[in-house]
Structure formats: C-alpha cells, structure tokens
Write an enzyme that holds these catalytic residues in place. Sequence first.
Site, PDB file in Angstrom:
ATOM      1  CG  ASP A   1      17.528  76.778 -15.285  1.00 51.62           C
ATOM      2  OD1 ASP A   1      18.036  76.719 -16.409  1.00 51.62           O
ATOM      3  OD2 ASP A   1      17.901  76.083 -14.327  1.00 51.62           O
TER       4      ASP A   1
ATOM      5  CG  ASP B   1      24.043  72.802 -15.163  1.00 53.91           C
ATOM      6  OD1 ASP B   1      23.884  73.911 -14.625  1.00 53.91           O
ATOM      7  OD2 ASP B   1      23.093  72.079 -15.536  1.00 53.91           O
TER       8      ASP B   1
HETATM    9  C1  GLA Z   1      19.555  73.444 -14.371  1.00 56.22           C
HETATM   10  C2  GLA Z   1      20.515  74.524 -13.917  1.00 56.22           C
HETATM   11  C3  GLA Z   1      21.057  74.184 -12.559  1.00 56.22           C
HETATM   12  C4  GLA Z   1      19.924  74.046 -11.583  1.00 56.22           C
HETATM   13  C5  GLA Z   1      18.931  73.005 -12.080  1.00 56.22           C
HETATM   14  C6  GLA Z   1      17.702  72.960 -11.225  1.00 56.22           C
HETATM   15  O1  GLA Z   1      20.220  72.263 -14.613  1.00 56.22           O
HETATM   16  O2  GLA Z   1      21.526  74.702 -14.855  1.00 56.22           O
HETATM   17  O3  GLA Z   1      21.954  75.191 -12.131  1.00 56.22           O
HETATM   18  O4  GLA Z   1      19.283  75.281 -11.417  1.00 56.22           O
HETATM   19  O5  GLA Z   1      18.526  73.268 -13.408  1.00 56.22           O
HETATM   20  O6  GLA Z   1      16.784  72.049 -11.683  1.00 56.22           O
END
Ligand code: GLA
Length: 850
Positions: A539, A607
């Site tokens: 990420d 997301d």
């Molecule tokens: C980001 C990602 C999510 C999740 C969060 C965790 O927003 O896109 O899918 O993994 O971080 O903090």
Amino acid sequence: MIQIQRDAHRDQGNEKLRLENTPQIATKENRLFVVLPDDVDWRSPVARAGWLWYTGGAAQLRKAEGSIMIRVHDGLIEMHTQNTSYILATGQGGLAENLHYGAKMRVHGAGEALRAKVAVGFGGDVLRPGDTVSPGAMRLELSPTQRGDFREGALLAKLPHGGFSADFTYKTATHGQGPAPGGGMPQGRGAGETLCLSFAGTGGLEVELFYSLFYDTDVIAKKMRLTNRGGEAIELRRCFSTQLDLPGCDYTLTTLNGAWGRECMPEKRALAPGVAAFGSTSGHSGNRCNPFFMLARGEACETAGEVYGFNLVYSGSHRGSVEVDGFGRTRVMQGLSDEAFSWTLNPGESFITPEAVLSFSAEGYRGLSHNMHRFVRRHILPPRWATAPRPVLVNNWEGTYFNFTEGKLLRMARVAARLGVELFVLDDGWFGARNSENAGLGDYNVNRKKLPGGLASLARSVNALGMDFGLWFEPEMVNEDSDLYRAHPDWAIRTPGLSPAKGRKQYALDLCRPEVREYIIRSVGGVLDSANIRYVKWDMNRDISDGYSPALHNQGEFGHRRVLGLYEVLDNICGAHEDILFEGCASGGNRFDLGMLYYMPQVWLSDDSDAHMRQKIQTGASFGYPQCVMGCHVSAVPNHQTLRNTPLDTRFNTAAFGLLGYELDMTALTAAQKGDIKAQIAFYKKHRRLLQQGDFYRLESPFDSAHGACRWMVAAPSRDAALVGDFEGLLWPNSTRPNMRLPGLNPDALYDIAVRAQKIDLDAFGGLINYVLPVHLNPDGMLVKTAAKVYRLDGEAESYQAYGSQLAAAGLARLQEFTGAGGYSPQLRFLTDFASRLYVLRRIGEKRAR
Ligand code: GLA
C-alpha cells in the site's frame, strides 16, 4: 522450412510454460512445435509465417532471418506491427519527420506521395540556414529548440553557455532484436525489434530516440536517451518520452480522471487550438489523472473508427499534452512531469526517459482496448503471474478495520474457508503500535497483543484451513509516532525551513537515500521470510509533498530519483520473492499504472467497493487495462464509501469481472448470505479463466446510459464460451427493453445461454407480499424478517439456444420485468435498482452446412 503446430494439450502446455519459464519450442523431424497462449490465434498469418518465439514466458515475435518489422531505405524508416505502420522520413533539415502513424500500409518507393509538399514556405516561417522548409511546418519526432518550431517540444535543455536554443541533427538509424536500454525502470518485456535514431545536438547533447515494436499487440513503445558528449554539465529541463505529430485536429481526447473513491472516470473533450495538458504532480501516477489516454478521430466510436491510445510505463508524476497549432495539426506528447524538474547531465553521463506506449486501432475504442489488454498481459505483467489463475481472497479491512484479535481473524478465516475462499489477507494494523492511523507505520514487528502467536503461527492456522495467507504493508511511509521515526526523523521527506505536511497522518520516506531503501528491503524481506506468506498487499497512502532530499545536489532530480529508488526496492523485494503474489494499492487506484504492474500483477483498483460506482470505475479502467489486473471486492451494505445498498448478487456479479475478493466480516453473514456466497465462489472458480483472461467487451457504458445501466461481456479467445454481465442502474419502470446484442462470438457456432441462478429476498416485496400469500402479514414484522433470513424465492430461470450470428445481428430477447401492474409470474424477472444478471454462454455445436 519452419512449421508451427498447435499443441494438443494447450492448457497443460501453458501451465508448463509458466512453471518452467522456458521456451516451449521443440523440434521433431525438422518441424518446430510452439505452444501458443490461449489468446494467440494459431491460424493467424503471424503464427503461420513462423514468427512466434518465446522468452521468459512472454510471447515474442521474431522472424527467423531478416526483418519485416523495421526497414530503413531511401531516407525512409518503416515500422510495421500486425495492423499498424509508423513511417518516418529523415534528411530534410537534419530532422526526423513523421509521415504516417496509423493503419498498416505498404509504402511505395521513398514515400514521395506521402511527403509534405512545401515549395515556397508559409508567411511567418522561420528558416535555419540551409532550410527550405521551416521546422514549424513539419510533423516532427524531435524538434529543434527555438529554431522555427514554436510548438511545445519534447526536449528542453539548458546548455553550458546558459542558453536553450539548439539543433538536433539526424545521424543514423540502426535496428536490431531486443529491447531499448532500461535505465533502471520497468519497460515492456519481449520487444521484437527496436529502432534507434540518433541525433547530434548543440553543446554536445546527443539524443537517441528508441522505438520498440510489439508486433503481436500493435504497440510501439518509445523513449529517449540523452548523453552529454561535451565537456561541461548540461541541465535537462524537460524530456518527454514521445512526441508525435498527427495530421489534422479532428480528434476527441479521453483522459481518465477522478479522485479517491472515483478513479478512472473517462472525460471526453474535443480538441481546440492551444495546449490541453493533463497528468500528475503528486509524486505518483495518481488518481487525478491516469497516464492512459486516447485520441479518437472524427466520428470514431466504441466499435468502429480510428483510435490512438497512449500510456507510460511509469509510477511517478507525469504529463501528457495535446497541442493544436495554427495550421490545425495535432502534437501529442507524454513523459515525466516537468514540474520542478531539472536534471544535471555531467560530461559522459546519460539520462533515459520512461517508456511511452502507443497503439492504434481502426476498430474503435474496443479494438484499442484489446491491443492494450494484450500488451499488458503479454509484455508488462511478471511472466510468473501473467496467466496464472488468481486466488479468491478475503481481506479483513472493512470487516474489522484496526480492531481485531487472533481469535476474531481465525473465526473469519474458518467461515471463509467453508465458503471456498483460497487466500486470507490480513490488512493494516498487525504491527507496532498500529491501532489507528496515528501510529506505527515503519515498525514491521508483529503486535503480540493482537497476535500472541505471531505471524508464522497465524499463517499455519490459516494454512490448516486450506487457505494461503497474505499480508498488508505500507513500506514507503512512516508515522511520527513510531520507533522508526524516533530513530531516524531525517528519513521522512521534508524541505529545510518548512514543517512537513502530513497526508493520512503520515510522512513519506525519502527513497532517494540508499540507507532508507536498504531498511525497507531488509525489514519487509525479513517479515516475508518469517512466515508462510503467499501474497502481499503493498500500500501507499499519501501524495508526496515537500520534495527535497539531502542525498541530492540538484533538488530538481528529487521526483524522478524517488521513483528510481522505489523501482530499486521493488526489483529487490519482488525479484527475490517471485512466487509471492503482490497486489499494488495506493488508497485504491492512486498508483494504478504500467510501472507498478510490471512488478505487481494486480492492483486494488479503488477503495470504493460500492457495486454501482465500481461498474463506472471498472468500465473507465477497462479502456487501457485488462480485467486480470483489477482487484475487485464484495463488501457489506450499506457500502462504507457511499452508504448505498446494492444486492449481494450485484456486488458479486460486478466483482466477478475482475479479481474476486470479499472484504466484510464473514462471521456476521446470515445463513442465506453464506449460501449465496458459497455459490458465487463456486461459479467464479468454474469460470475463472474466462473472467480473468477472456477478451473484454463494453456492451453498454454506464457513462452513456440514461439510467446508469452497464453491460459487459468476456469471451474466450476460442469463442467456445462467454459471459455477459447485465447491470441495472436506477430502474426505469414499464419499459420494453431492446434485445441484448452480443458481438464477437463465432457466427457459425450454436450457443447454449443460461442465466446464473439467483434468489429473491422476501423483504424485497415489502407490503406486496400480502398479494402472493394466503395469510396477511406485517411486512415490517418479525415473521417476515425471520422468514426472509431463511427462505427466498427462486429467481427466474432463462435458457436459450442461438447461433453467434443471430446473437450479433438481432440479439437475445429476455423475459419481461416485474412492472407492478400485472402482478406476480414466474416468467418475470424481478429487477430492483442496481439489480443484475449474469448470462453464461457455452458453445454446443456448429451450424450445419445446407
Ligand atoms: C488504504 C487501502 C485500504 C486499506 C487501508 C488500510 O486505504 O486502500 O484498502 O488497506 O489503507 O489502512
């Protein structure tokens, strides 16, 4: 004589190719046998001509001797892919002139009929000594600076005397098999041939333009190398990867724009005089504007007309531009963002740009997308994963956020395993003091309060349930409240005299510093080796601000050097763990690009997991990227990003057109929901190859449909099977629907068509339930609520047989929808807002000759 024979056991052959990673070529009695991937037509002229070779699992096209891809003769350079030609002329004023890029053609002689005819020049022309035509009147691959071409140019350099004006004089054209130089960056794998045009520049600045041909996908990749052959430093201010001048300006530009939660929204605009510029300055490719864009000529549409596509194999700030000049001609450029860019090129040093990807199709947006999809699958993705079936996963993030224990995770995992999930992914919150966004990033030591047994033991427990175990990291970041930051506050990016800005309560690490890169490689590598981890979600959750690094002399190099640092880290970590499946993520699709896909074969697209929004996001992304790179999850309702309620089946039907995952608390599901999910996963596994690797068709775009409806199809390259997703937006009552027309099938094949079985919730009927039941019930009462949990009605069953030609020409007439007025009938489809259906097509025969 070379012959190519279709392997009798293609699937087996492909599997072998993937596992052994060796060329699948065998000679027997002077015949050559090659195993083709499913999406290459073995009857194609390319295959028959004996061109198809393999290296490292990626298809590569070469001729046994000589070349018909690139020809240099009579001051003309011809480049040909399967369906496109790119023709240049050299000589006039020492320039390289673009005569044609588009549909494939044969050029007569030295291309006299193509060359621009300028006998006396134009009013206002600026001519260099010896010029008969001004550079400003030509279609150029590389423009001299401030020497008569007053459009923006791909190259701008400050020469040792402090001035910018420069000529770049064509010297040679050479070509050979293999790729262009990489420059520490990812690039298309398995280029068939590469052309290099070299130019001697003012002040000792040598320029080389590279064109790599990916014959089988109609892609030509371009980049530029600059070398300082002089005795003093040169400062590069702008160096794009491609400059392409197209005739006329009757084009529609489409860029993929958006923001967090609504990535890849296609934005169309007609060209107008001046410069239309777009891109990103946020340090990565970004969700504001993806590097992929298209230009469609005239009336081109989804299924017909001339469309150009452009992309960049790069993950940092980028810029694309389309300029229409006073003569109504169009200049397209793409490359590194020139915002705050400056690069010192010392004597003897070279600078290589990222690789730009160009493609053309005469078959509309669909044809262009198919070129891009094939290119990504065959020439970008890591060969180990390109065609490998991707696992159905469950991710705990929206199910628990930071609040979990080992017990809770294992309860979720047990349910997931029973429903058929193959991979359990532990998301954010497993390390350091990471109990909220405020702390812990950077400290990848397991949090023993949450996971007393540690990762190895959790992975063992998950494995014992028959699933693989995967883990989340955000390695490029640090929280102020972390051991890493306390030990090395200077590793966070900051500009002297400014207190650094935070994004999602965190700082970005300075990847220009070798010690930071080493730390990441060591700490992430250590965790990966400490447990049986088969998947990593990598990420990256903030934009880059305050760009500056004490490791650099010239801060104008910061943006690009940070990305080169990232690629070094990824080369190390992904290279050392080829069997781990990496999924890129940056708050969803904030870094969804060909550079990341070179290392990580899939990306968490957004997301936003709301099915209705996802249909838009996946449609937008599908213009440039295949479905096998898009992470798509079924999540709970009301949706956590939009608070929208969509049916569980629609959430699945939507996610099924990508890489399926579930992201919800599986322990909170009702028995009915568990039954549905189990059936969904079994269905997905049965059709996985088709859904992940099939050819993708946009049949109805949610951006064009008045009520937000959307329809997609995937078809097996053999056309033996296909699947159609039919999605409602807001329901339009009492309507007659046109037949569902299905292109791309084998016209002579007979298909069996059946709708995937779905259930209807009793509570969907509200008070209407009393019209079908003999007793009167309160629709909001306990009885209906309890009955709805365990009992549902069967949805309509539809099945037909039809020829491919019939489905393409006239389409399929489906059952009528529930309209209210006519009441209940099993011959009705019960559609609500956001309802959807999947139709499965299976070839069952051939049309008999009359
Ligand atoms: C980001 C990602 C999510 C999740 C969060 C965790 O927003 O896109 O899918 O993994 O971080 O903090």
